[in-house]
Design a protein around this motif. Structure first.
Motif, short mmCIF file in Angstrom:
data_model
loop_
_atom_site.label_atom_id
_atom_site.label_comp_id
_atom_site.label_asym_id
_atom_site.label_seq_id
_atom_site.Cartn_x
_atom_site.Cartn_y
_atom_site.Cartn_z
N TRP A 388 0.85 -1.19 0.00
CA TRP A 388 0.00 0.00 0.00
C TRP A 388 0.88 1.24 0.00
O TRP A 388 1.85 1.32 0.77
CB TRP A 388 -0.92 0.02 1.22
CG TRP A 388 -2.03 -0.99 1.20
CD1 TRP A 388 -2.08 -2.14 0.47
CD2 TRP A 388 -3.24 -0.94 1.95
NE1 TRP A 388 -3.24 -2.82 0.72
CE2 TRP A 388 -3.97 -2.11 1.63
CE3 TRP A 388 -3.76 -0.05 2.86
CZ2 TRP A 388 -5.21 -2.39 2.18
CZ3 TRP A 388 -5.00 -0.33 3.43
CH2 TRP A 388 -5.72 -1.48 3.09
N ARG A 415 -2.85 -0.85 -3.42
CA ARG A 415 -3.76 0.26 -3.15
C ARG A 415 -2.93 1.51 -2.92
O ARG A 415 -1.81 1.44 -2.41
CB ARG A 415 -4.65 -0.02 -1.94
CG ARG A 415 -5.47 -1.30 -2.07
CD ARG A 415 -6.47 -1.46 -0.94
NE ARG A 415 -7.59 -0.52 -1.06
CZ ARG A 415 -8.66 -0.54 -0.27
NH1 ARG A 415 -8.77 -1.45 0.69
NH2 ARG A 415 -9.64 0.34 -0.44
N ARG A 425 -14.10 10.99 1.19
CA ARG A 425 -13.32 9.99 0.46
C ARG A 425 -13.78 9.96 -0.99
O ARG A 425 -14.99 9.85 -1.26
CB ARG A 425 -13.50 8.61 1.10
CG ARG A 425 -12.70 7.50 0.44
CD ARG A 425 -12.85 6.21 1.24
NE ARG A 425 -12.13 5.09 0.64
CZ ARG A 425 -12.07 3.86 1.17
NH1 ARG A 425 -12.68 3.62 2.33
NH2 ARG A 425 -11.40 2.90 0.57
N GLU A 439 -10.69 8.04 8.63
CA GLU A 439 -11.21 6.90 7.86
C GLU A 439 -10.11 5.92 7.49
O GLU A 439 -10.31 4.70 7.57
CB GLU A 439 -11.92 7.40 6.61
CG GLU A 439 -12.63 6.26 5.86
CD GLU A 439 -13.56 6.76 4.76
OE1 GLU A 439 -14.13 5.90 4.05
OE2 GLU A 439 -13.72 7.98 4.62
N LEU A 440 -8.93 6.42 7.11
CA LEU A 440 -7.85 5.50 6.77
C LEU A 440 -7.35 4.77 8.03
O LEU A 440 -7.02 3.57 7.97
CB LEU A 440 -6.69 6.25 6.10
CG LEU A 440 -5.52 5.36 5.64
CD1 LEU A 440 -6.01 4.23 4.72
CD2 LEU A 440 -4.44 6.17 4.97
N LEU A 443 -9.70 2.06 8.60
CA LEU A 443 -9.52 1.01 7.59
C LEU A 443 -8.34 0.11 7.95
O LEU A 443 -8.43 -1.12 7.88
CB LEU A 443 -9.31 1.65 6.21
CG LEU A 443 -9.06 0.71 5.03
CD1 LEU A 443 -10.28 -0.17 4.79
CD2 LEU A 443 -8.73 1.50 3.78
#
Length: 447
Positions: A388, A415, A425, A439-440, A443
């Motif tokens: 990532w 990703r 997002r 949010e990340l 995740l």
């Protein structure tokens, strides 16, 4: 005006301390508020609990630690668990949270009377074999690990194999080598980070400014928080580090720590640091190793998967807690931070620490930079082989530079994200998503 003093929690037993309470007393005709606080993570529900009392408004802020259920699970899987983290990060509070639901005993190895109980450690600990034994600041007594190994092995033979010892340490796994050698297969390691954006459930700016040490974060105002951090730094330099053995002048180490803050997120330039401190390169390496072992500084290593590219070999260095960066640089409030040259690097370090705080040990972190300008702020190598790529921007627009696209062409990540100051997002193109920090972080916490 009446004064209210929070009752001090004494760590003589394993009873739970009081919750974190911010008491705000109001009286007619007065505009000021007298705030006094005490900290405790009470439950595993991330929320703020507000109670209104007759004579005052008491705002009880419960800050549960996400790691609590993980430690409980590890105690069900291993005879011993080592909970590591810098001082004042909340290890003892978390340990007492776990201990209140079971028979337990707590020993602080910095207290002479508790150390005296372990002069005959095998006999003393055998007498408490039916309890969870919590040993705080265990790095102060590395000779205990051989004894623990014998007791654990005997317990396994007798059917008392799991959840016997919770070891709290203020140093890295590498500095607990003896425990790793003698307790191999018998111990699990977990690191408690400072508070992160998922734990506070509030605006992230105070967390960014003050950092994630609980007592700094919950201070009544920015000035009080700065005073706490200044004293934290002074105590580390004048008391804690000398206790570990290194004889380094406190003022020299403070200058080194401050230089790292000025160069937050830059490639390590040991030669320049050595010239500034009038020491040699080996001394700088020793200073840096010490700060990394104390879990105060992060050394982020470069990603070298592409052998055909000329890539930088020096690590990037971050002071891990953003609040300590700001205290060392004399930044007391958001207004000063907004006008300081370190603001971008401070945000980058803050984002990186939040993201890494939720990752399992199996996920490796790097950065990527080539001599041709290709660069990715954070590269994550997952256990299943996925890669990532994460770029970090402080602005409200998730605009990327050519270097990130070039780096993605080199690495071909599974990703790719750009973390920006907003919360929406949305796709940018070429498989890249703009995403907010919260949010990340959530995740990654689900990996």
């Amino acid at each position: 005006m009446r004064a209210h003093t929070a009752r001090r929690y004494e760590t003589q037993t394993c009873q739970a301390p009081p919750p974190l309470v911010i008491c705000m007393w109001t009286m007619a005709g007065l505009s000021s508020l007298l705030c006094e606080m005490s900290y405790y993570a009470l439950s595993c529900k991330m929320k703020f609990n507000i109670e209104i009392m007759e004579s005052c408004a008491i705002i009880s802020i419960m800050i549960p630690r996400r790691l609590t259920p993980t430690i409980i699970n590890r105690l069900e899987q291993f005879p011993a668990v080592a909970l590591l983290g810098p001082r004042q990060v909340g290890k003892t509070t978390l340990a007492h949270t776990i201990a209140k639901d079971r028979k337990s005993i707590y020993l602080d190895l910095e207290i002479a009377t508790d150390r005296a109980k372990l002069l005959n450690a095998e006999s003393y600990l055998s007498a408490h074999e039916d309890k969870l034994v919590i040993l705080d600041e265990v790095q102060r007594a590395p000779e205990l690990f051989q004894t623990l190994r014998g007791l654990i092995d005997q317990g396994i033979r007798d059917g008392r194999g799991l959840g016997r010892f919770l070891l709290l340490g203020s140093v890295s796994v590498d500095l607990l080598k003896q425990s790793g050698e003698s307790l191999a297969g018998r111990i699990a390691y977990e690191e408690l980070f400072p508070l992160d954006v998922l734990e506070i459930n509030a605006s992230r700016d105070p967390l960014w400014l003050r950092g994630g040490f609980p007592k700094s974060f919950i201070s009544k105002d920015d000035h009080a928080s700065t005073i706490w951090r200044d004293n934290f730094i002074r105590t580390y330099l004048e008391r804690d580090i000398p206790q570990l053995g290194p004889r380094i002048p406190a003022e020299t180490l403070r200058r080194f720590w401050t230089m790292l803050s000025h160069n937050q997120g830059n490639l390590l330039n040991a030669a320049q640091l050595a010239r500034n401190l009038s020491v040699d390169g080996k001394t700088i390496a020793r200073y840096l190793d010490l700060m990394v072992d104390l879990l105060l500084v992060r050394r982020l290593i470069p990603f070298h998967a592409n052998a055909r590219k000329r890539l930088v070999k020096s690590p990037k260095v971050y002071v891990r807690d953003s609040g300590l960066v700001h205290a060392l640089l004399g930044i007391e409030n958001m207004e000063r931070l907004a006008g300081h040259p370190v603001i971008g690097a401070s945000w980058e370090g803050f984002v990186i620490e939040n993201l890494l705080s939720v990752l399992p040990w199996s996920i490796k972190s790097f950065f990527y930079r080539s001599f041709t300008g290709a660069e990715i702020d954070l590269v994550l190598e997952l256990s299943d082989g996925e890669c990532w790529a994460i770029e970090i921007k402080r602005s409200l627009s998730a605009k990327l530079e050519k270097g990130f696209y070039s780096a993605c062409e080199d690495l071909k990540p599974t990703r790719a994200f750009v973390v920006y100051s907003g919360s929406e997002r949305y796709p940018i193109g070429d498989g890249i998503e703009a995403i907010g920090l919260e949010e990340l972080t959530a995740l990654l916490a689900g990996l």
